[in-house]
Design a protein around this motif. Structure first.
Motif, mmCIF file in Angstrom:
data_model
loop_
_atom_site.group_PDB
_atom_site.id
_atom_site.type_symbol
_atom_site.label_atom_id
_atom_site.label_comp_id
_atom_site.label_asym_id
_atom_site.label_seq_id
_atom_site.Cartn_x
_atom_site.Cartn_y
_atom_site.Cartn_z
ATOM 1 N N ILE A 187 -11.970 -4.236 2.207
ATOM 2 C CA ILE A 187 -10.686 -3.992 2.555
ATOM 3 C C ILE A 187 -10.416 -3.269 3.903
ATOM 4 C CG2 ILE A 187 -8.218 -3.234 1.864
ATOM 5 C CD1 ILE A 187 -9.188 -5.213 -0.201
ATOM 6 N N LEU A 188 -9.752 -3.885 4.707
ATOM 7 C CA LEU A 188 -9.556 -3.488 6.248
ATOM 8 C C LEU A 188 -7.878 -2.875 5.792
ATOM 9 C CD1 LEU A 188 -10.865 -5.761 8.828
ATOM 10 C CD2 LEU A 188 -11.823 -3.403 7.919
ATOM 11 N N GLN A 189 -7.653 -1.546 5.947
ATOM 12 C CA GLN A 189 -6.142 -1.395 5.740
ATOM 13 C C GLN A 189 -5.573 -0.762 7.125
ATOM 14 O OE1 GLN A 189 -4.990 1.068 2.495
ATOM 15 N NE2 GLN A 189 -3.992 2.544 3.701
ATOM 16 N N VAL A 190 -4.398 -1.502 7.452
ATOM 17 C CA VAL A 190 -3.738 -1.189 8.772
ATOM 18 C C VAL A 190 -2.459 -0.701 8.320
ATOM 19 C CG1 VAL A 190 -2.654 -2.078 10.901
ATOM 20 C CG2 VAL A 190 -4.830 -3.152 9.984
ATOM 21 N N THR A 191 -2.296 0.736 8.954
ATOM 22 C CA THR A 191 -0.939 1.353 8.692
ATOM 23 C C THR A 191 -0.069 1.375 9.903
ATOM 24 O OG1 THR A 191 -1.932 2.611 6.942
ATOM 25 C CG2 THR A 191 0.046 3.416 7.782
ATOM 26 N N ALA A 192 1.030 0.840 10.053
ATOM 27 C CA ALA A 192 1.854 0.851 11.198
ATOM 28 C C ALA A 192 2.783 2.101 11.089
ATOM 29 C CB ALA A 192 2.613 -0.497 11.343
ATOM 30 N N PRO A 193 3.073 2.347 12.184
ATOM 31 C CA PRO A 193 4.356 3.446 12.163
ATOM 32 C C PRO A 193 5.536 3.098 11.282
ATOM 33 C CG PRO A 193 3.593 3.001 14.624
ATOM 34 C CD PRO A 193 2.875 1.938 13.628
ATOM 35 N N GLU A 194 6.255 4.110 10.899
ATOM 36 C CA GLU A 194 7.229 4.002 10.022
ATOM 37 C C GLU A 194 8.410 3.091 10.768
ATOM 38 O OE1 GLU A 194 9.078 7.538 8.589
ATOM 39 O OE2 GLU A 194 7.414 8.460 8.138
ATOM 40 N N GLY A 195 8.996 2.109 9.888
ATOM 41 C CA GLY A 195 10.139 1.295 10.588
ATOM 42 C C GLY A 195 9.225 0.065 10.684
ATOM 43 N N TYR A 196 8.124 -0.432 11.011
ATOM 44 C CA TYR A 196 7.516 -1.505 11.083
ATOM 45 C C TYR A 196 7.260 -2.021 9.861
ATOM 46 C CZ TYR A 196 6.706 -0.623 15.957
ATOM 47 O OH TYR A 196 6.580 -0.366 17.463
ATOM 48 N N TRP A 197 7.144 -3.058 9.383
ATOM 49 C CA TRP A 197 6.636 -3.878 8.078
ATOM 50 C C TRP A 197 5.945 -5.090 8.040
ATOM 51 C CZ3 TRP A 197 9.195 -8.319 6.221
ATOM 52 C CH2 TRP A 197 10.025 -8.483 6.900
ATOM 53 N N PHE A 198 4.966 -5.166 7.136
ATOM 54 C CA PHE A 198 4.206 -6.504 6.902
ATOM 55 C C PHE A 198 4.834 -7.192 6.062
ATOM 56 C CE2 PHE A 198 1.391 -3.194 8.696
ATOM 57 C CZ PHE A 198 0.756 -3.822 9.924
ATOM 58 N N HIS A 199 4.697 -8.809 6.058
ATOM 59 C CA HIS A 199 5.106 -9.628 5.122
ATOM 60 C C HIS A 199 4.126 -9.515 3.765
ATOM 61 C CE1 HIS A 199 8.306 -11.962 6.971
ATOM 62 N NE2 HIS A 199 7.393 -11.679 8.359
ATOM 63 N N ASP A 200 4.545 -9.774 2.848
ATOM 64 C CA ASP A 200 3.725 -9.839 1.567
ATOM 65 C C ASP A 200 2.356 -10.550 1.659
ATOM 66 O OD1 ASP A 200 5.797 -8.560 0.415
ATOM 67 O OD2 ASP A 200 6.463 -10.368 -0.844
ATOM 68 N N CYS A 230 -4.261 -11.194 3.310
ATOM 69 C CA CYS A 230 -3.698 -10.280 3.758
ATOM 70 C C CYS A 230 -2.404 -9.949 2.948
ATOM 71 C CB CYS A 230 -3.210 -10.488 5.388
ATOM 72 S SG CYS A 230 -2.409 -9.041 6.086
ATOM 73 N N GLU A 231 -2.203 -8.743 2.367
ATOM 74 C CA GLU A 231 -1.105 -8.281 1.369
ATOM 75 C C GLU A 231 -0.507 -7.307 2.298
ATOM 76 O OE1 GLU A 231 -3.412 -7.478 -1.914
ATOM 77 O OE2 GLU A 231 -3.096 -9.417 -2.790
ATOM 78 N N GLY A 232 0.762 -7.335 2.461
ATOM 79 C CA GLY A 232 1.572 -6.428 3.131
ATOM 80 C C GLY A 232 2.478 -5.742 2.222
ATOM 81 N N VAL A 233 2.594 -4.416 2.319
ATOM 82 C CA VAL A 233 3.598 -3.635 1.589
ATOM 83 C C VAL A 233 4.109 -2.515 2.430
ATOM 84 C CG1 VAL A 233 4.038 -1.937 -0.416
ATOM 85 C CG2 VAL A 233 2.695 -4.024 -0.733
ATOM 86 N N SER A 234 5.337 -2.727 2.876
ATOM 87 C CA SER A 234 6.268 -2.038 3.878
ATOM 88 C C SER A 234 5.327 -2.047 5.028
ATOM 89 C CB SER A 234 6.316 -0.372 3.180
ATOM 90 O OG SER A 234 7.170 0.299 4.123
ATOM 91 N N ASN A 235 4.831 -0.809 5.685
ATOM 92 C CA ASN A 235 4.205 -0.675 6.885
ATOM 93 C C ASN A 235 2.496 -0.511 6.540
ATOM 94 O OD1 ASN A 235 4.216 1.982 5.466
ATOM 95 N ND2 ASN A 235 4.006 3.004 7.743
ATOM 96 N N VAL A 236 2.191 -0.995 5.589
ATOM 97 C CA VAL A 236 0.652 -0.875 5.120
ATOM 98 C C VAL A 236 0.311 -2.585 5.028
ATOM 99 C CG1 VAL A 236 -1.260 -0.236 3.773
ATOM 100 C CG2 VAL A 236 0.817 1.267 4.177
ATOM 101 N N ALA A 237 -0.766 -2.968 5.544
ATOM 102 C CA ALA A 237 -1.314 -4.561 5.312
ATOM 103 C C ALA A 237 -2.674 -4.029 4.920
ATOM 104 C CB ALA A 237 -1.425 -4.889 6.613
ATOM 105 N N ARG A 238 -3.129 -4.737 3.824
ATOM 106 C CA ARG A 238 -4.757 -4.661 3.239
ATOM 107 C C ARG A 238 -5.169 -6.094 3.502
ATOM 108 N NH1 ARG A 238 -6.007 -0.531 0.252
ATOM 109 N NH2 ARG A 238 -7.246 -1.845 -1.464
ATOM 110 N N ILE A 239 -6.055 -6.126 4.362
ATOM 111 C CA ILE A 239 -6.879 -7.319 4.634
ATOM 112 C C ILE A 239 -8.105 -7.308 3.853
ATOM 113 C CG2 ILE A 239 -7.548 -8.838 6.611
ATOM 114 C CD1 ILE A 239 -5.774 -7.003 8.297
ATOM 115 N N SER A 240 -8.306 -8.551 2.841
ATOM 116 C CA SER A 240 -9.516 -8.577 2.148
ATOM 117 C C SER A 240 -10.436 -9.285 3.047
ATOM 118 C CB SER A 240 -9.184 -9.319 0.767
ATOM 119 O OG SER A 240 -8.385 -8.563 -0.104
ATOM 120 N N VAL A 241 -11.637 -8.867 3.222
ATOM 121 C CA VAL A 241 -12.760 -9.704 4.060
ATOM 122 C C VAL A 241 -13.742 -9.821 3.106
ATOM 123 C CG1 VAL A 241 -13.891 -9.368 6.167
ATOM 124 C CG2 VAL A 241 -11.716 -8.364 6.114
#
Length: 192
Positions: free
Chosen positions: A109-122, A155-166
């Motif tokens: 899992i690669l996890q990308v955490t964006a700053p608050e206010g940004y968001w990733f699609h489901d 790629c699963e997004g929840v709020s400002n966190v994306a979890r990318i399964s590789v």
């Protein structure tokens, strides 16, 4: 070693079982659980011990990544980068691992955490391989493509966190790059 002190209101705590969450930063060296002992203690306002202290094993930590960056030197049109507030954006992210990530059955899992206010699609979009820097665009020489056998499963997004399964392995000391879809914040967050 670090100490966190929580001061309660005058009413104190009733005897019982409690749980709480601490936001902390992992150490910069690897630890096995038995070597990372935690301790919790309770005191009266007079600093006299209210109970015997309890120790418990921590969790295993690994070495941190060598680097992780948002790649700014991209062709905005080719990579679909759009920095306008509230707009759909594709940013190029690079990272270098400090140890080999073996190809496993469950993948990594690669996890990308964006700053608050940004968001990733489901179901966020991720681009790896030859099109990261634009359709069939050359890679800048400081970045590496994901190995041919490595692919993104989801790629699963929840709020400002994306979890990318590789699936497939990644090598240490290679500065990999990928492009990920994110929705920009409406305004710049306070902590950016």
């Amino acid at each position: 070693f670090p100490v966190v002190r929580v001061t309660l209101l005058e009413t104190g705590l009733e005897p019982g079982r409690y749980q709480f969450i601490l936001n902390c930063v992992n150490p910069t060296v690897a630890y096995e659980p038995a070597a990372a002992l935690w301790e919790i203690s309770t005191f009266f306002p007079t600093e006299e011990a209210a109970d015997l202290s309890a120790q418990f094993e921590g969790y295993a930590t690994t070495r941190p990544m060598l680097s992780a960056d948002l790649v700014e030197t991209v062709n905005y049109a080719s990579t679909r980068r759009d920095d306008h507030p509230g707009r759909r954006n594709f940013v190029v992210v690079s990272f270098a691992l400090s140890r080999i990530q073996e190809a496993g059955t469950g993948g990594q899992i690669l996890q990308v955490t964006a700053p608050e206010g940004y968001w990733f699609h489901d179901e966020c979009q991720v681009v790896v391989g030859r099109d990261v820097f634009g359709f069939r665009a050359d890679y800048p020489e400081e970045y590496a493509r994901f190995p041919a056998e490595t692919r993104v499963l989801r790629c699963e997004g929840v709020s400002n966190v994306a979890r990318i399964s590789v699936a497939g392995g990644l090598e240490a000391n290679h500065r990999y790059a990928f492009r990920v879809e994110v929705m920009n914040a409406q305004i710049n967050p306070e902590y950016n």
